[in-house]
Design a protein around this motif. Structure first.
Motif, short mmCIF file in Angstrom:
data_model
loop_
_atom_site.label_atom_id
_atom_site.label_comp_id
_atom_site.label_asym_id
_atom_site.label_seq_id
_atom_site.Cartn_x
_atom_site.Cartn_y
_atom_site.Cartn_z
N GLN A 174 -10.86 -18.77 71.24
CA GLN A 174 -10.64 -17.47 71.86
C GLN A 174 -10.35 -16.37 70.84
N ASN A 175 -9.93 -16.79 69.64
CA ASN A 175 -9.60 -15.79 68.63
C ASN A 175 -10.80 -15.20 67.91
N SER A 176 -11.92 -15.90 67.94
CA SER A 176 -13.05 -15.31 67.21
C SER A 176 -13.78 -14.37 68.16
N GLN B 268 -14.94 -6.33 66.14
CA GLN B 268 -13.86 -6.18 65.16
C GLN B 268 -13.70 -4.68 64.85
N TYR B 269 -12.44 -4.29 64.64
CA TYR B 269 -12.16 -2.89 64.32
C TYR B 269 -11.71 -2.80 62.88
N VAL B 270 -12.39 -1.96 62.11
CA VAL B 270 -12.12 -1.89 60.67
C VAL B 270 -11.90 -0.45 60.22
N THR B 271 -11.33 -0.34 59.03
CA THR B 271 -11.11 0.97 58.41
C THR B 271 -11.85 0.97 57.08
N ILE C 287 -15.29 3.92 49.29
CA ILE C 287 -16.73 4.18 49.33
C ILE C 287 -17.24 4.22 47.90
N ILE C 288 -18.24 3.44 47.60
CA ILE C 288 -18.73 3.35 46.23
C ILE C 288 -20.14 3.90 46.17
N GLU C 289 -20.37 4.85 45.29
CA GLU C 289 -21.72 5.38 45.15
C GLU C 289 -22.48 4.47 44.21
N GLU C 290 -23.40 3.69 44.76
CA GLU C 290 -24.13 2.71 43.95
C GLU C 290 -25.28 3.39 43.22
N THR C 291 -26.05 4.19 43.93
CA THR C 291 -27.17 4.96 43.36
C THR C 291 -27.17 6.27 44.14
N PRO C 292 -28.03 7.24 43.77
CA PRO C 292 -28.00 8.52 44.50
C PRO C 292 -28.20 8.36 46.01
N ASP C 293 -28.94 7.36 46.45
CA ASP C 293 -29.13 7.25 47.90
C ASP C 293 -28.62 5.93 48.50
N VAL C 294 -27.71 5.29 47.79
CA VAL C 294 -27.11 4.05 48.31
C VAL C 294 -25.59 4.08 48.12
N LYS C 295 -24.87 3.78 49.22
CA LYS C 295 -23.41 3.69 49.08
C LYS C 295 -22.92 2.37 49.66
N SER C 296 -21.89 1.83 49.01
CA SER C 296 -21.24 0.64 49.56
C SER C 296 -19.94 1.07 50.23
N PHE C 297 -19.59 0.37 51.30
CA PHE C 297 -18.37 0.66 52.04
C PHE C 297 -17.53 -0.61 52.08
N ILE C 298 -16.30 -0.50 51.61
CA ILE C 298 -15.39 -1.63 51.70
C ILE C 298 -14.61 -1.47 53.01
N LEU C 299 -14.73 -2.48 53.85
CA LEU C 299 -14.10 -2.41 55.18
C LEU C 299 -12.94 -3.38 55.26
N ILE C 300 -11.81 -2.89 55.77
CA ILE C 300 -10.64 -3.76 55.92
C ILE C 300 -10.21 -3.77 57.39
N PRO C 301 -9.51 -4.84 57.82
CA PRO C 301 -9.13 -4.92 59.23
C PRO C 301 -8.20 -3.79 59.64
N ASP C 302 -8.31 -3.38 60.90
CA ASP C 302 -7.44 -2.34 61.44
C ASP C 302 -6.46 -2.99 62.42
N PRO C 303 -5.25 -3.32 61.92
CA PRO C 303 -4.29 -4.05 62.77
C PRO C 303 -3.83 -3.23 63.96
N THR C 304 -3.98 -1.90 63.91
CA THR C 304 -3.55 -1.10 65.06
C THR C 304 -4.49 -1.31 66.24
N LYS C 305 -5.67 -1.89 65.97
CA LYS C 305 -6.61 -2.17 67.06
C LYS C 305 -6.83 -3.68 67.21
N GLU C 306 -5.77 -4.42 67.01
CA GLU C 306 -5.79 -5.87 67.24
C GLU C 306 -6.75 -6.64 66.34
N THR C 307 -7.11 -6.03 65.20
CA THR C 307 -7.88 -6.79 64.22
C THR C 307 -6.97 -7.00 63.01
N SER C 308 -6.31 -8.15 62.95
CA SER C 308 -5.38 -8.37 61.86
C SER C 308 -6.08 -9.06 60.69
N GLU C 309 -7.11 -9.80 61.00
CA GLU C 309 -7.90 -10.48 59.97
C GLU C 309 -9.35 -10.36 60.37
#
Lengths: 373, 493
Positions: free
Chosen positions: A34-36, A40-43, A47-69
């Motif tokens: 039931q836990n999976s 999922q809610y993330v923050t 933001i990492i600019e990899e190239t002029p038209d590519v960005k990476s986004f590091i997403l972490i859990p948002d515990p305020t929206k019941e996503t602790s992991e």
């Protein structure tokens, strides 16, 4: 009721009476199942600019929206990003590009700007650190399987098709000491190389993971030039190989010819469906009627636009994940009309029963769909 | 609109209940949480392989002459399916006696083989066959609430409180023969010393007198046919509809789904276990229900490995339809082994042996299954779940190759693994159990049937593998028919 049968009935009754009336608890597996959750809610942490038209986004859990992991993933899997843009519910599938080992705490997705792309432009231009996002659990069937696959893995990436292989590089290094991975990565120019630092790091430090980068539109020292060919791959091939491919369709076509020369059995070649590509003969506009559980919606659809996109534009919250016809999440029943479905891999029975995958289906007449939402 | 009946879940029990109610012109709604009907009777695709999740043999179907109950009810619903009778073609290996033999042909061939292996068994086997018929007929009377004459059905009464092991011993069946015939216990998920003799006899009756069949089309085709017929009869079926609550307002029940829709009905039929319905939907803790749940045991859960192989059965040397390996054929002892994650007992099915259309030309599907008693999954968690799947698959493939000296590993083109988590997420089956509640003590299907009129809850009914008749598709399907018949008859009276 006969006496003997009555006796059995009473026996059962008496036994049950002796038990506790306390509510029964979930089992360990019940909790795990039931836990999976599906969403999922993330923050956005970074933001990492990899190239002029590519960005990476590091997403972490948002515990305020019941996503602790976050839910752990296996290299090759993707998440579906859910957004509400211009009064439309839209989703986009992005391969996870981070180290699976860190997946309880963070994911990385890497997004390339698509010309006129609805989601990619907003992600690249408007999103900032601290913003919240809604994503699916990780899903997908692409990746390395130690039971099915050979120990020598040849991965072939075109452009942003490198993303799942970055994650795979970490996975091979962490979890599979028997495996060796060579990632062939073709990009237009030096400036277009995504994850350059990590690639250099693997090439310096790793004994089992190697990246071979080729520039198709530029010559530069230390890099191969041009599209991959037999000679470039040959030094890395062993007696038994597994080939994983991710990129545009043209890459798969080119590579299949080359792979034939190495006599690689079909079962050892896997590719991720990344894009769909279709241009209708005639541009036309039709009527789309979608019958929902307690309601129906009538809207327009266009011959050069999938039925899923037409539904999204009509503010219908149509389910979708992969958007390339594979996962089956969007399945709907075609009640009336003529359609063109591109590259879906559904169970034969579903096709026989008029099921379609709207994410890869284009209208060729007025359409009536049943979608139970 | 107020429905006469609202059914939670379109599994075998729910669909069958729906079909019977719709046939009787009742306003019926089925709400299914998934986007397809059938529950575990479904089919998924990997690459060019279509894997049936769980349904391989259909018991109690029979042929044109010996019409089984399952076939009979399908005829009532006017549903036609293509089937093929499956003769025995089983290779069985018992590690404790180092025996390895094939059971092939009709039931009589099996009985002859049992006699050959252990001379002097035949009389007890003949007697057992006769008794299964008697018990079957007596049970039909019980289901119809008719008296069961003691002179006509002495063995029903004699063995009513016997477990299968004690009864077979009482019939003077040699222990080796009990063990060899009793391997079927694995299909019921309960060892012979726990299984009621009545229920074991009914299962064997179906095998002996009503031949089992395979479906020539895939499992999903069957489920879709049931769903289509239900809708044709005027029933309504909504997918993507997870029921989250049922509350009472006057005489009417309000049913809410996860997507905030509401439905009204006079009577609710759950195609879920009682435990799931009370803790997750009704969220009520009735004393009587809690006592019952605390008294019951869950059936074993397990793992299934689905393999798509890129060679034909001939090239692979897979000659048998089913393969079994047991630590020991003594079921009581074997359950002890099966509490350990590394135990050696497993079963395998090769659908291509009976149905050449099971996969594309020159390919083979092999399905390996291992079940566990007790809590063997305590070390499983979110982080090691994916690697756990790889480990169990590795373990099962190695065990199969070693047991039967057949190479399969290098031909694996597609692989998928189902765990209790997979099963539970898809069907809401508690603990990911395969067979519902375990048949054990006074909680065998016979006991549930006897107590059914007393334990019935007003306005709520339960169908499916967790209800009256226990596991297996025929039982789950039959429960939907039987319970709705009871409801309809009661309304009439």
């Amino acid at each position: 009721m006969e006496e003997e049968i009555l006796k059995v009935k009473n026996e059962r009754e008496n036994i049950i009476k002796t038990y506790s009336a306390k509510p029964i608890k979930n089992t360990y597996l019940d909790d795990l199942a039931q836990n999976s959750r599906d969403l999922q809610y993330v923050t956005i942490k970074e933001i990492i600019e990899e190239t002029p038209d590519v960005k990476s986004f590091i997403l972490i859990p948002d515990p305020t929206k019941e996503t602790s992991e976050l839910i752990p993933f296996k290299a090759g899997e993707y998440i579906s990003l859910k957004m509400f843009i211009d009064n439309a519910y839209v989703t986009r599938a992005y391969s996870l590009s981070s180290n699976p080992k860190d997946s309880l705490k963070e994911y990385r997705i890497t997004i390339k700007r698509v010309e006129k792309g609805l989601v990619s432009n907003i992600m690249l231009d408007e999103m900032k650190v601290g913003d919240g996002l809604t994503i699916s659990k990780p899903v997908g069937e692409f990746g390395y399987n130690p039971i099915r696959d050979e120990n020598n893995i040849i991965a072939i990436a075109g452009g942003s098709g490198i993303t799942p292989f970055m994650s795979l590089a970490y996975e091979i290094e962490n979890n599979y000491p028997q495996a060796e991975l060579t990632v062939f990565y073709a990009v237009k120019t030096y400036d277009d190389i995504i994850f350059k630092k990590e690639i250099d790091h693997f090439n310096k430090k790793s004994k089992r993971v190697k990246f071979v980068v080729s520039l198709t539109r530029e010559e530069k020292e230390g890099y191969l030039k041009g599209h991959f060919n037999k000679e470039m791959l040959e030094p890395y091939m062993k007696e038994f190989n597994t080939v994983l491919m991710c990129g545009p369709k043209t890459l798969y076509q080119d590579m299949n010819e080359i792979l034939n020369e190495f006599n690689i059995p079909k079962k050892c070649v896997h590719f991720e469906n990344f894009f769909i590509d279709y241009t209708p003969n005639i541009k036309d506009e039709y009527e789309l009627k979608v019958i929902l559980k307690n309601d129906f919606v009538i809207t327009k659809c266009h011959s050069d636009e999938t039925l899923l996109v037409a539904m999204e534009k009509a503010e219908i919250k149509a389910p979708s994940m992969c958007r390339v016809g594979i996962c089956g999440f969007c399945k709907s029943i075609l009640l009336e009309g003529k359609v063109k479905m591109i590259g879906s891999n559904m169970v034969s029975t579903l096709a026989e029963n008029d099921y379609i995958h709207p994410c890869v289906t284009y209208p060729e007449s007025d359409i009536v769909l049943r979608l139970d939402i | 609109m107020i429905y006469d009946y609202l059914i939670v879940g379109a599994g075998m029990g729910g669909l069958s209940a729906g079909l019977n109610l719709a046939l009787h012109k009742k306003k019926t709604l089925i709400l299914e949480k998934n986007d397809l009907p059938g529950g575990l009777v479904t089919t998924f695709k990997r690459g060019r392989f279509e894997f049936d999740t769980s349904l391989y043999d259909v018991y109690d179907y029979g042929d044109d002459v010996h019409v089984g109950l399952f076939q009979d009810i399908l005829k009532k619903y006017e549903i036609e399916i293509e089937t093929k009778v499956v003769p025995f073609n089983i290779r069985l290996k018992d590690l404790s006696t180092r025996s390895n033999y094939v059971i092939k042909g009709e039931i009589k061939d099996f009985l002859i083989e049992l006699e050959r292996l252990n001379e002097g068994s035949i009389n007890s086997l003949r007697e057992f066959m006769k008794i299964t018929k008697e018990i079957h007929d007596a049970l039909e009377l019980l289901k119809d609430h008719e008296p069961i004459n003691k002179e006509e059905y002495p063995n029903f009464y004699k063995y009513l409180e016997y477990d299968a092991l004690s009864a077979l011993k009482d019939l003077q069946m040699p222990e080796e023969t009990i063990n060899r015939m009793g391997f079927f216990w694995l299909e019921l998920g309960s060892p012979l010393n726990k299984l009621s003799f009545i229920d074991f006899a009914i299962f064997m009756y179906k095998i002996i007198f009503k031949k089992d069949v395979v479906l020539l089309n895939n499992a999903l085709d069957f489920s879709l046919k049931l769903a289509a017929r239900f809708q044709e009869l005027g029933g309504r079926l909504y997918y993507n509809s997870l029921v989250v609550s049922v509350t009472k307002k006057g005489k009417i029940y309000i049913v809410k789904t996860q997507d905030d829709l509401e439905y009204k009905a006079k009577h609710i039929i759950f195609n879920t276990s009682k435990r799931y319905a009370y803790s997750n939907i009704l969220k009520e803790h009735e004393k009587e229900i809690n006592k019952l749940e605390n008294a019951r045991s869950l059936s074993p859960n397990g793992v299934i490995v689905y393999l798509g192989l890129n060679r034909s059965i001939e090239e692979l040397g897979l000659k048998n339809y089913k393969y079994y390996q047991f630590n020991t054929l003594n079921s009581e002892k074997n359950v002890g082994y099966m509490m350990n994650i590394n135990h050696e007992t497993f079963s395998a099915v090769v659908p291509n042996v009976v149905n050449p259309k099971a996969s594309p030309k020159n390919t083979t599907i092999l399905i390996l299954k291992k079940i566990f008693f007790g809590d063997v999954f305590q070390n499983l968690n979110k982080s090691n779940y994916k690697s756990f799947k790889e480990e169990v698959a590795e373990d099962l493939i190695t065990k199969f190759e070693e047991a039967f000296k057949i190479d399969i590993r290098e031909f694996i083109e597609e692989i998928e693994v189902a765990t209790p988590i997979t099963i539970e997420r898809y069907t809401n089956s508690i603990n990911g159990s395969f067979y519902g509640y375990m048949a054990k003590g006074y909680d065998n299907p016979i006991h549930r049937l006897i107590s059914y009129p007393d334990e019935e809850v007003k306005d709520f009914s339960f169908v499916g593998a967790s209800s009256l008749f226990g596991a297996n598709v025929d039982n789950a399907f039959y429960s939907g028919y039987y319970i709705t018949e009871e409801l309809l008859n009661k309304k009439e009276n």
